[in-house]
Write a protein that holds these residues in place. Structure first.
Motif, PDB file in Angstrom:
ATOM      1  N   PRO A 255       9.247  -7.838  -8.929  1.00 55.78           N
ATOM      2  CA  PRO A 255       9.198  -6.308  -9.201  1.00 55.78           C
ATOM      3  C   PRO A 255       7.813  -6.119  -8.501  1.00 55.78           C
ATOM      4  O   PRO A 255       6.792  -6.961  -8.534  1.00 55.78           O
ATOM      5  CB  PRO A 255       8.871  -6.048 -10.720  1.00 55.78           C
ATOM      6  CG  PRO A 255       9.391  -7.323 -11.176  1.00 55.78           C
ATOM      7  CD  PRO A 255       9.840  -8.235 -10.138  1.00 55.78           C
ATOM      8  N   CYS A 256       7.455  -5.120  -7.778  1.00 56.28           N
ATOM      9  CA  CYS A 256       6.274  -4.612  -7.439  1.00 56.28           C
ATOM     10  C   CYS A 256       5.944  -3.139  -7.395  1.00 56.28           C
ATOM     11  O   CYS A 256       6.902  -2.432  -7.474  1.00 56.28           O
ATOM     12  CB  CYS A 256       5.943  -5.205  -6.049  1.00 56.28           C
ATOM     13  SG  CYS A 256       6.950  -4.471  -4.657  1.00 56.28           S
ATOM     14  N   VAL A 257       4.543  -2.890  -7.074  1.00 59.48           N
ATOM     15  CA  VAL A 257       4.273  -1.639  -7.382  1.00 59.48           C
ATOM     16  C   VAL A 257       4.853  -0.711  -6.002  1.00 59.48           C
ATOM     17  O   VAL A 257       5.178   0.285  -6.401  1.00 59.48           O
ATOM     18  CB  VAL A 257       2.918  -1.432  -7.182  1.00 59.48           C
ATOM     19  CG1 VAL A 257       2.193   0.162  -7.074  1.00 59.48           C
ATOM     20  CG2 VAL A 257       2.158  -2.134  -8.173  1.00 59.48           C
ATOM     21  N   GLU A 258       5.175  -1.358  -4.920  1.00 60.04           N
ATOM     22  CA  GLU A 258       5.632  -0.801  -3.842  1.00 60.04           C
ATOM     23  C   GLU A 258       7.092  -0.605  -3.647  1.00 60.04           C
ATOM     24  O   GLU A 258       7.810  -0.118  -2.638  1.00 60.04           O
ATOM     25  CB  GLU A 258       5.274  -1.481  -2.582  1.00 60.04           C
ATOM     26  CG  GLU A 258       3.572  -1.688  -2.396  1.00 60.04           C
ATOM     27  CD  GLU A 258       3.166  -2.986  -3.068  1.00 60.04           C
ATOM     28  OE1 GLU A 258       4.010  -3.891  -3.519  1.00 60.04           O
ATOM     29  OE2 GLU A 258       1.669  -3.128  -3.033  1.00 60.04           O
ATOM     30  N   THR A 259       7.821  -1.060  -4.965  1.00 58.50           N
ATOM     31  CA  THR A 259       9.428  -1.013  -4.886  1.00 58.50           C
ATOM     32  C   THR A 259       9.914   0.295  -4.205  1.00 58.50           C
ATOM     33  O   THR A 259      10.834   0.351  -3.420  1.00 58.50           O
ATOM     34  CB  THR A 259       9.886  -1.533  -5.956  1.00 58.50           C
ATOM     35  OG1 THR A 259       9.439  -2.653  -6.413  1.00 58.50           O
ATOM     36  CG2 THR A 259      11.598  -1.526  -6.152  1.00 58.50           C
ATOM     37  N   GLN A 260       9.446   1.347  -4.862  1.00 57.97           N
ATOM     38  CA  GLN A 260       9.962   2.622  -4.535  1.00 57.97           C
ATOM     39  C   GLN A 260       9.819   3.085  -3.059  1.00 57.97           C
ATOM     40  O   GLN A 260      10.618   3.414  -2.299  1.00 57.97           O
ATOM     41  CB  GLN A 260       9.155   3.756  -5.456  1.00 57.97           C
ATOM     42  CG  GLN A 260      10.043   4.942  -5.430  1.00 57.97           C
ATOM     43  CD  GLN A 260      11.456   5.138  -5.485  1.00 57.97           C
ATOM     44  OE1 GLN A 260      11.826   4.465  -6.383  1.00 57.97           O
ATOM     45  NE2 GLN A 260      12.499   5.833  -4.762  1.00 57.97           N
ATOM     46  N   THR A 261       8.483   2.619  -2.404  1.00 58.93           N
ATOM     47  CA  THR A 261       8.045   2.933  -1.389  1.00 58.93           C
ATOM     48  C   THR A 261       9.013   2.075  -0.265  1.00 58.93           C
ATOM     49  O   THR A 261       9.495   2.507   0.744  1.00 58.93           O
ATOM     50  CB  THR A 261       6.678   2.525  -1.246  1.00 58.93           C
ATOM     51  OG1 THR A 261       5.658   3.287  -1.825  1.00 58.93           O
ATOM     52  CG2 THR A 261       6.248   2.825   0.440  1.00 58.93           C
ATOM     53  N   LEU A 262       9.312   0.555  -0.870  1.00 59.07           N
ATOM     54  CA  LEU A 262      10.129  -0.091   0.052  1.00 59.07           C
ATOM     55  C   LEU A 262      11.551   0.541   0.199  1.00 59.07           C
ATOM     56  O   LEU A 262      12.038   0.323   1.212  1.00 59.07           O
ATOM     57  CB  LEU A 262      10.303  -1.557  -0.279  1.00 59.07           C
ATOM     58  CG  LEU A 262       8.664  -2.209  -0.393  1.00 59.07           C
ATOM     59  CD1 LEU A 262       8.887  -3.535  -0.972  1.00 59.07           C
ATOM     60  CD2 LEU A 262       8.282  -2.449   1.266  1.00 59.07           C
ATOM     61  N   MET A 263      11.954   1.004  -1.006  1.00 54.41           N
ATOM     62  CA  MET A 263      13.281   1.724  -0.885  1.00 54.41           C
ATOM     63  C   MET A 263      13.301   2.880   0.078  1.00 54.41           C
ATOM     64  O   MET A 263      14.199   3.134   0.879  1.00 54.41           O
ATOM     65  CB  MET A 263      13.818   1.996  -2.166  1.00 54.41           C
ATOM     66  CG  MET A 263      13.870   0.995  -3.107  1.00 54.41           C
ATOM     67  SD  MET A 263      15.250  -0.309  -2.652  1.00 54.41           S
ATOM     68  CE  MET A 263      16.660   0.767  -2.847  1.00 54.41           C
TER      69      MET A 263
ATOM     70  N   GLN B  44       4.793   7.720   9.596  1.00 51.23           N
ATOM     71  CA  GLN B  44       4.032   8.126   8.399  1.00 51.23           C
ATOM     72  C   GLN B  44       4.684   7.676   7.135  1.00 51.23           C
ATOM     73  O   GLN B  44       4.710   8.776   6.223  1.00 51.23           O
ATOM     74  CB  GLN B  44       3.519   9.675   8.336  1.00 51.23           C
ATOM     75  CG  GLN B  44       2.723   9.987   9.618  1.00 51.23           C
ATOM     76  CD  GLN B  44       2.568  11.247   9.715  1.00 51.23           C
ATOM     77  OE1 GLN B  44       2.620  12.186   8.691  1.00 51.23           O
ATOM     78  NE2 GLN B  44       1.876  11.886  10.703  1.00 51.23           N
ATOM     79  N   VAL B  45       5.143   6.488   7.092  1.00 55.74           N
ATOM     80  CA  VAL B  45       5.537   6.043   5.937  1.00 55.74           C
ATOM     81  C   VAL B  45       4.551   5.697   4.985  1.00 55.74           C
ATOM     82  O   VAL B  45       4.762   5.700   3.547  1.00 55.74           O
ATOM     83  CB  VAL B  45       6.422   4.799   6.102  1.00 55.74           C
ATOM     84  CG1 VAL B  45       6.864   3.980   4.984  1.00 55.74           C
ATOM     85  CG2 VAL B  45       7.519   4.929   7.067  1.00 55.74           C
ATOM     86  N   GLY B  46       3.338   5.437   5.403  1.00 59.28           N
ATOM     87  CA  GLY B  46       2.260   5.279   4.389  1.00 59.28           C
ATOM     88  C   GLY B  46       2.084   3.944   3.749  1.00 59.28           C
ATOM     89  O   GLY B  46       1.736   3.840   2.495  1.00 59.28           O
ATOM     90  N   ILE B  47       2.312   2.845   4.497  1.00 61.66           N
ATOM     91  CA  ILE B  47       2.264   1.515   3.739  1.00 61.66           C
ATOM     92  C   ILE B  47       1.577   0.598   4.718  1.00 61.66           C
ATOM     93  O   ILE B  47       1.866   0.812   5.890  1.00 61.66           O
ATOM     94  CB  ILE B  47       3.637   1.007   3.380  1.00 61.66           C
ATOM     95  CG1 ILE B  47       3.647  -0.212   2.347  1.00 61.66           C
ATOM     96  CG2 ILE B  47       4.616   0.576   4.569  1.00 61.66           C
ATOM     97  CD1 ILE B  47       4.922  -0.448   1.665  1.00 61.66           C
ATOM     98  N   SER B  48       1.024  -0.494   4.328  1.00 64.12           N
ATOM     99  CA  SER B  48      -0.021  -1.271   5.107  1.00 64.12           C
ATOM    100  C   SER B  48       0.949  -2.098   6.131  1.00 64.12           C
ATOM    101  O   SER B  48       2.229  -2.523   5.356  1.00 64.12           O
ATOM    102  CB  SER B  48      -0.874  -2.158   4.524  1.00 64.12           C
ATOM    103  OG  SER B  48      -0.430  -3.069   3.631  1.00 64.12           O
ATOM    104  N   PRO B  49       0.665  -2.527   7.091  1.00 64.58           N
ATOM    105  CA  PRO B  49       1.473  -3.597   7.984  1.00 64.58           C
ATOM    106  C   PRO B  49       1.575  -4.988   7.093  1.00 64.58           C
ATOM    107  O   PRO B  49       2.450  -5.383   7.209  1.00 64.58           O
ATOM    108  CB  PRO B  49       0.599  -3.632   9.167  1.00 64.58           C
ATOM    109  CG  PRO B  49      -0.185  -2.517   9.348  1.00 64.58           C
ATOM    110  CD  PRO B  49      -0.429  -1.934   8.050  1.00 64.58           C
ATOM    111  N   LYS B  50       0.523  -5.174   6.487  1.00 66.63           N
ATOM    112  CA  LYS B  50       0.703  -6.561   5.601  1.00 66.63           C
ATOM    113  C   LYS B  50       1.834  -6.456   4.702  1.00 66.63           C
ATOM    114  O   LYS B  50       2.550  -7.548   4.499  1.00 66.63           O
ATOM    115  CB  LYS B  50      -0.504  -6.722   4.776  1.00 66.63           C
ATOM    116  CG  LYS B  50      -0.643  -7.970   4.076  1.00 66.63           C
ATOM    117  CD  LYS B  50      -1.966  -8.241   3.179  1.00 66.63           C
ATOM    118  CE  LYS B  50      -1.922  -9.427   2.420  1.00 66.63           C
ATOM    119  NZ  LYS B  50      -3.061  -9.523   1.491  1.00 66.63           N
TER     120      LYS B  50
END
Length: 127
Positions: free
Chosen positions: A50-58, A89-95
């Motif tokens: 689980p991570c903070v970005e899960t929804q963004t990754l989905m 413009q997904v809004g997430i860092s390349p890392k």
């Protein structure tokens, strides 16, 4: 006596329906497993973290799945176009994109491929 026989027949029908659904899920999982092997991804590499970005990754995965150009590029080049996604413009860092590359590729295939049972399961588990 008749009620007992009808009850047994209904049970058999439910078992048959369940076994067909189970067989379909198994086929989807095997198909996805073979597909992911092309990307050197095994299910064991996809342990849930689980991570903070899960929804963004989905959301990224769904974006890839719904964009034929990105999905075709992913299928042909076996790579995820990080810059193109960022340009969308997904809004997430390349890392973060690199760290979760296997997850995104897997989810994009599930949402963009012939996996209705897996899609349904994932959607129900994230809501």
């Amino acid at each position: 006596m008749l009620l007992k026989r009808v009850t047994e027949e209904v049970k058999k029908l439910f078992q048959l329906k369940r076994s067909k659904a189970s067989l379909q899920r198994q086929e989807e999982i095997l198909h996805l497993k073979r597909r992911l092997e092309e990307y050197d991804i095994q299910f064991s590499n996809l342990a849930y973290r689980p991570c903070v970005e899960t929804q963004t990754l989905m959301e990224i995965s769904i974006t890839v799945a719904q964009n034929n150009e990105l999905l075709n590029q992913l299928s042909s080049e076996k790579e995820l176009a990080v810059q193109q996604l960022l340009a969308n413009q997904v809004g997430i860092s390349p890392k973060i994109m690199k760290e979760h590359h296997k997850f995104i590729v897997t989810m994009a295939h599930i949402f963009g491929g012939p996996y209705p049972c897996l899609r349904k399961y994932i959607r129900s588990s994230i809501t």
